[in-house]
Write a protein that holds these residues in place. Structure first.
Motif, PDB file in Angstrom:
ATOM      1  N   ASP A 290       0.809  -0.971  -0.011  1.00 22.28           N
ATOM      2  CA  ASP A 290      -0.007  -0.056  -0.120  1.00 22.28           C
ATOM      3  C   ASP A 290       0.835   1.358   0.100  1.00 22.28           C
ATOM      4  O   ASP A 290       0.596   2.367  -0.570  1.00 22.28           O
ATOM      5  CB  ASP A 290      -1.056  -0.144   1.087  1.00 22.28           C
ATOM      6  CG  ASP A 290      -2.102  -0.898   1.039  1.00 22.28           C
ATOM      7  OD1 ASP A 290      -2.372  -1.516  -0.091  1.00 22.28           O
ATOM      8  OD2 ASP A 290      -2.562  -1.192   2.187  1.00 22.28           O
ATOM      9  N   GLU A 291       1.791   1.311   0.891  1.00 28.62           N
ATOM     10  CA  GLU A 291       2.801   2.272   0.891  1.00 28.62           C
ATOM     11  C   GLU A 291       3.548   2.798  -0.569  1.00 28.62           C
ATOM     12  O   GLU A 291       3.513   3.790  -0.978  1.00 28.62           O
ATOM     13  CB  GLU A 291       4.038   2.279   1.907  1.00 28.62           C
ATOM     14  CG  GLU A 291       3.566   2.288   3.096  1.00 28.62           C
ATOM     15  CD  GLU A 291       4.679   1.823   4.243  1.00 28.62           C
ATOM     16  OE1 GLU A 291       5.655   1.248   3.654  1.00 28.62           O
ATOM     17  OE2 GLU A 291       4.623   1.969   5.589  1.00 28.62           O
ATOM     18  N   LEU A 292       3.991   1.675  -1.274  1.00 29.18           N
ATOM     19  CA  LEU A 292       4.433   1.687  -2.533  1.00 29.18           C
ATOM     20  C   LEU A 292       3.555   2.164  -3.802  1.00 29.18           C
ATOM     21  O   LEU A 292       3.683   2.876  -4.405  1.00 29.18           O
ATOM     22  CB  LEU A 292       5.239   0.402  -3.027  1.00 29.18           C
ATOM     23  CG  LEU A 292       6.663   0.108  -2.082  1.00 29.18           C
ATOM     24  CD1 LEU A 292       6.804  -1.448  -2.504  1.00 29.18           C
ATOM     25  CD2 LEU A 292       7.515   1.047  -2.516  1.00 29.18           C
ATOM     26  N   LEU A 293       2.332   1.610  -3.488  1.00 30.61           N
ATOM     27  CA  LEU A 293       1.252   2.191  -4.641  1.00 30.61           C
ATOM     28  C   LEU A 293       1.041   3.657  -4.487  1.00 30.61           C
ATOM     29  O   LEU A 293       0.720   4.470  -5.283  1.00 30.61           O
ATOM     30  CB  LEU A 293      -0.092   1.449  -4.270  1.00 30.61           C
ATOM     31  CG  LEU A 293      -0.172  -0.202  -5.036  1.00 30.61           C
ATOM     32  CD1 LEU A 293      -1.276  -0.797  -4.268  1.00 30.61           C
ATOM     33  CD2 LEU A 293      -0.056  -0.222  -6.383  1.00 30.61           C
ATOM     34  N   ARG A 294       1.058   4.026  -3.152  1.00 29.16           N
ATOM     35  CA  ARG A 294       0.835   5.513  -2.860  1.00 29.16           C
ATOM     36  C   ARG A 294       2.041   6.465  -3.204  1.00 29.16           C
ATOM     37  O   ARG A 294       1.924   7.391  -4.017  1.00 29.16           O
ATOM     38  CB  ARG A 294       0.744   6.021  -1.393  1.00 29.16           C
ATOM     39  CG  ARG A 294      -0.661   5.428  -1.027  1.00 29.16           C
ATOM     40  CD  ARG A 294      -1.050   5.977   0.246  1.00 29.16           C
ATOM     41  NE  ARG A 294      -0.175   5.721   1.581  1.00 29.16           N
ATOM     42  CZ  ARG A 294      -0.324   4.644   2.034  1.00 29.16           C
ATOM     43  NH1 ARG A 294      -1.396   3.745   1.834  1.00 29.16           N
ATOM     44  NH2 ARG A 294       0.560   4.157   3.013  1.00 29.16           N
ATOM     45  N   LEU A 295       3.289   5.890  -3.015  1.00 25.13           N
ATOM     46  CA  LEU A 295       4.562   6.329  -3.749  1.00 25.13           C
ATOM     47  C   LEU A 295       4.543   6.522  -5.225  1.00 25.13           C
ATOM     48  O   LEU A 295       5.002   7.572  -5.413  1.00 25.13           O
ATOM     49  CB  LEU A 295       5.818   5.849  -3.232  1.00 25.13           C
ATOM     50  CG  LEU A 295       7.026   6.136  -3.433  1.00 25.13           C
ATOM     51  CD1 LEU A 295       7.095   7.551  -2.691  1.00 25.13           C
ATOM     52  CD2 LEU A 295       8.167   5.212  -2.802  1.00 25.13           C
ATOM     53  N   ILE A 296       3.984   5.643  -5.929  1.00 20.77           N
ATOM     54  CA  ILE A 296       4.045   5.616  -7.283  1.00 20.77           C
ATOM     55  C   ILE A 296       2.592   6.176  -8.027  1.00 20.77           C
ATOM     56  O   ILE A 296       2.562   6.397  -9.238  1.00 20.77           O
ATOM     57  CB  ILE A 296       4.307   4.295  -8.069  1.00 20.77           C
ATOM     58  CG1 ILE A 296       3.238   3.366  -7.757  1.00 20.77           C
ATOM     59  CG2 ILE A 296       5.653   3.702  -7.488  1.00 20.77           C
ATOM     60  CD1 ILE A 296       3.134   2.037  -8.520  1.00 20.77           C
TER      61      ILE A 296
ATOM     62  N   GLN B 124       5.045   0.470 -16.062  1.00 20.96           N
ATOM     63  CA  GLN B 124       6.470   0.851 -15.628  1.00 20.96           C
ATOM     64  C   GLN B 124       6.716   1.377 -14.241  1.00 20.96           C
ATOM     65  O   GLN B 124       7.594   0.928 -13.649  1.00 20.96           O
ATOM     66  CB  GLN B 124       7.123   1.909 -16.549  1.00 20.96           C
ATOM     67  CG  GLN B 124       8.622   2.138 -16.638  1.00 20.96           C
ATOM     68  CD  GLN B 124       9.309   0.906 -16.924  1.00 20.96           C
ATOM     69  OE1 GLN B 124       9.446  -0.050 -15.839  1.00 20.96           O
ATOM     70  NE2 GLN B 124       9.799   0.727 -18.179  1.00 20.96           N
ATOM     71  N   ARG B 125       5.788   2.058 -13.676  1.00 20.36           N
ATOM     72  CA  ARG B 125       5.844   2.355 -12.280  1.00 20.36           C
ATOM     73  C   ARG B 125       5.391   1.358 -11.484  1.00 20.36           C
ATOM     74  O   ARG B 125       6.134   1.203 -10.230  1.00 20.36           O
ATOM     75  CB  ARG B 125       4.670   3.558 -12.021  1.00 20.36           C
ATOM     76  CG  ARG B 125       5.108   4.768 -12.571  1.00 20.36           C
ATOM     77  CD  ARG B 125       4.316   6.045 -12.133  1.00 20.36           C
ATOM     78  NE  ARG B 125       3.268   6.334 -12.988  1.00 20.36           N
ATOM     79  CZ  ARG B 125       1.960   7.122 -12.863  1.00 20.36           C
ATOM     80  NH1 ARG B 125       2.096   7.580 -11.786  1.00 20.36           N
ATOM     81  NH2 ARG B 125       0.891   7.214 -13.769  1.00 20.36           N
ATOM     82  N   VAL B 126       4.563   0.233 -11.859  1.00 18.16           N
ATOM     83  CA  VAL B 126       4.519  -0.914 -10.903  1.00 18.16           C
ATOM     84  C   VAL B 126       5.822  -1.532 -10.763  1.00 18.16           C
ATOM     85  O   VAL B 126       6.195  -2.109  -9.990  1.00 18.16           O
ATOM     86  CB  VAL B 126       3.626  -1.725 -11.437  1.00 18.16           C
ATOM     87  CG1 VAL B 126       3.337  -2.980 -10.757  1.00 18.16           C
ATOM     88  CG2 VAL B 126       1.995  -0.849 -11.422  1.00 18.16           C
ATOM     89  N   ALA B 127       6.532  -1.727 -12.129  1.00 24.56           N
ATOM     90  CA  ALA B 127       7.713  -2.525 -12.208  1.00 24.56           C
ATOM     91  C   ALA B 127       8.815  -1.851 -11.162  1.00 24.56           C
ATOM     92  O   ALA B 127       9.508  -2.434 -10.595  1.00 24.56           O
ATOM     93  CB  ALA B 127       8.262  -2.398 -13.550  1.00 24.56           C
ATOM     94  N   LEU B 128       8.642  -0.364 -11.126  1.00 25.85           N
ATOM     95  CA  LEU B 128       9.689   0.468  -9.971  1.00 25.85           C
ATOM     96  C   LEU B 128       9.227  -0.084  -8.655  1.00 25.85           C
ATOM     97  O   LEU B 128      10.243  -0.276  -7.869  1.00 25.85           O
ATOM     98  CB  LEU B 128       9.569   1.719 -10.612  1.00 25.85           C
ATOM     99  CG  LEU B 128      10.350   2.861  -9.740  1.00 25.85           C
ATOM    100  CD1 LEU B 128      11.745   2.386  -9.989  1.00 25.85           C
ATOM    101  CD2 LEU B 128      10.195   4.231 -10.078  1.00 25.85           C
ATOM    102  N   ALA B 129       8.014  -0.055  -8.489  1.00 23.52           N
ATOM    103  CA  ALA B 129       7.517  -0.364  -7.222  1.00 23.52           C
ATOM    104  C   ALA B 129       8.014  -1.545  -6.480  1.00 23.52           C
ATOM    105  O   ALA B 129       8.277  -2.063  -5.295  1.00 23.52           O
ATOM    106  CB  ALA B 129       6.076  -0.225  -6.939  1.00 23.52           C
ATOM    107  N   ARG B 130       7.913  -2.721  -7.723  1.00 27.22           N
ATOM    108  CA  ARG B 130       8.157  -3.983  -7.206  1.00 27.22           C
ATOM    109  C   ARG B 130       9.823  -4.147  -7.063  1.00 27.22           C
ATOM    110  O   ARG B 130      10.173  -4.795  -6.111  1.00 27.22           O
ATOM    111  CB  ARG B 130       7.884  -5.002  -8.489  1.00 27.22           C
ATOM    112  CG  ARG B 130       8.316  -6.440  -8.130  1.00 27.22           C
ATOM    113  CD  ARG B 130       7.972  -7.270  -9.358  1.00 27.22           C
ATOM    114  NE  ARG B 130       8.739  -6.834 -10.471  1.00 27.22           N
ATOM    115  CZ  ARG B 130       8.595  -7.638 -11.693  1.00 27.22           C
ATOM    116  NH1 ARG B 130       7.607  -8.655 -11.837  1.00 27.22           N
ATOM    117  NH2 ARG B 130       9.308  -7.207 -12.802  1.00 27.22           N
ATOM    118  N   ALA B 131      10.731  -3.046  -7.836  1.00 27.83           N
ATOM    119  CA  ALA B 131      12.128  -3.360  -7.365  1.00 27.83           C
ATOM    120  C   ALA B 131      12.417  -2.658  -6.097  1.00 27.83           C
ATOM    121  O   ALA B 131      13.378  -2.911  -5.260  1.00 27.83           O
ATOM    122  CB  ALA B 131      12.750  -2.480  -8.608  1.00 27.83           C
ATOM    123  N   LEU B 132      11.726  -1.634  -5.595  1.00 20.91           N
ATOM    124  CA  LEU B 132      11.895  -1.044  -4.261  1.00 20.91           C
ATOM    125  C   LEU B 132      11.056  -1.891  -3.013  1.00 20.91           C
ATOM    126  O   LEU B 132      11.525  -1.411  -2.066  1.00 20.91           O
ATOM    127  CB  LEU B 132      11.110   0.468  -4.483  1.00 20.91           C
ATOM    128  CG  LEU B 132      11.721   1.160  -5.180  1.00 20.91           C
ATOM    129  CD1 LEU B 132      10.565   2.462  -5.619  1.00 20.91           C
ATOM    130  CD2 LEU B 132      12.978   1.821  -4.899  1.00 20.91           C
TER     131      LEU B 132
END
Length: 362
Positions: A120-126, A145-153
């Motif tokens: 949830d934190e990452l979904l808000r961050l992206i 692409q933003r989801v891929a970035l969230a997965r990496a983070l």
């Protein structure tokens, strides 16, 4: 977390992909590896990630002073984002982001509740808080692409590595996502290296640009430094449009046996001669539909073409038409020693650029 690579060499069969390459990425900076296809930039990124390794006995990779040369990818603490997202189509967005956490060893794995909070934190961050239940096929390219970035983070990496992160997107989405990534980086402050062959992307996004070609680093500097103070003919020609004149076709006296380069925005167009160094030409083409005007002129003496970029206001003031006479003045020129331009990607060690500012062309 700083990154240092020293004397990295990598060969594939008879092809040398990297030739004793050195790289330093300061802590918290956003650095671009920029170069044409085959320059070695993706190979270098993969070696930093631990997805590939330098030739045996070659080089060293350090993360903040710690030697990770032989450390596999899974133990380097690296977040890696691929050009084509590599999202799992059968998983929801939330499941994709959580994947790296769910496969951690049991002793390191967070609880399901902790993973849900992190997702949830990452979904808000992206800036995609409401898409967790969707599947990748239900998202746009920019969202994927933003989801891929969230997965990496999600696994809280020490460094973030991006391989052509916007290469699969159309021009408008790329531009929007570039601005978002720059703001995102400033917010999280994670040391980031991204690969691109897009000059505008590198110059707009990066704190520092590493220009590569033919397995070597050609220049390192801020975007302003590599653009305004290019170290070689290859760099000036790769970083945007430029007018190039060899000594035999040199339009200006006093510049010696040098190749002369002029950016289109440093070409001034006049309706009348402006001093002894103004160049007589005729207007061959006018493009005025963009944010600035572009004019192609043909020199009267030898029919070389010269491209100029002027403001739309200046274009209206000049009131040019195809076939009109005009005179050209170079505001700023760059000179490279004879021989350094003959192979645009192979420059002698002692080659250096000379730059001169003037209102009359030298």
């Amino acid at each position: 977390m700083s990154i240092t690579a020293t004397a990295i060499t990598k060969t594939f069969g008879r092809t040398k992909a990297l030739d004793a390459v050195d790289l330093h990425v300061p802590d918290g900076k956003l650095v671009a590896l920029l170069g044409p296809s085959g320059s070695g930039k993706t190979t270098l990124l993969r070696i930093l990630a631990g997805l590939d390794f330098a030739d045996r006995g070659s080089g060293r990779v350090e993360f903040h002073g710690e030697d990770v040369t032989d450390t596999p990818a899974g133990r380097r603490g690296v977040g890696f984002v691929f050009q084509h997202y590599a999202l799992f189509r059968h998983m929801t967005v939330a499941e994709n982001i959580a994947f790296g956490l769910t496969v951690l060893p049991r002793k390191d794995r967070p609880s399901k509740a902790e993973i849900a909070v992190r997702v949830d934190e990452l979904l808000r961050l992206i800036q995609l808080p409401d898409v967790g239940g969707r599947y990748p096929s239900q998202l746009s390219g920019g969202q994927r692409q933003r989801v891929a970035l969230a997965r990496a983070l999600a696994v809280q990496p020490k460094v973030l590595l991006l391989d052509e992160p916007f290469g699969a997107l159309d021009a408008q989405v790329r531009k929007e996502l570039r601005g978002w990534l720059r703001r995102f980086h400033d917010e999280i402050g994670l040391t980031t290296v991204f690969v691109t062959h897009d000059q505008e992307e590198a110059l707009e996004l990066a704190d520092e640009v590493v220009v590569m070609n033919h397995a070597k680093v050609k220049q390192v500097g801020t975007p302003q430094e590599v653009y305004d103070q290019p170290a070689s003919p290859f760099v000036i020609e790769f970083l945007g449009n430029v007018n190039r004149f060899t000594p035999a076709r040199n339009p200006l006296p006093g510049t010696g046996d040098n190749a002369l380069y002029v950016r289109p925005h440093d070409v001034d167009i006049r309706r009348e001669p402006a001093g002894e160094h103004s160049i007589h030409a005729r207007v061959a083409h006018i493009f005025s539909a963009g944010s600035s005007g572009r004019v192609t002129l043909v020199r009267a003496d030898n029919h070389d073409t010269i491209d100029a970029e002027v403001s739309r206001a200046r274009l209206r003031e000049l009131d040019l038409k195809v076939g009109d006479e005009a005179w050209i003045v170079f505001r700023h020129i760059r000179l490279f020693p004879a021989g350094s331009y003959t192979e645009r990607d192979v420059v002698p060690d002692d080659a250096h650029a000379a730059t001169t500012d003037s209102g009359h062309g030298i």
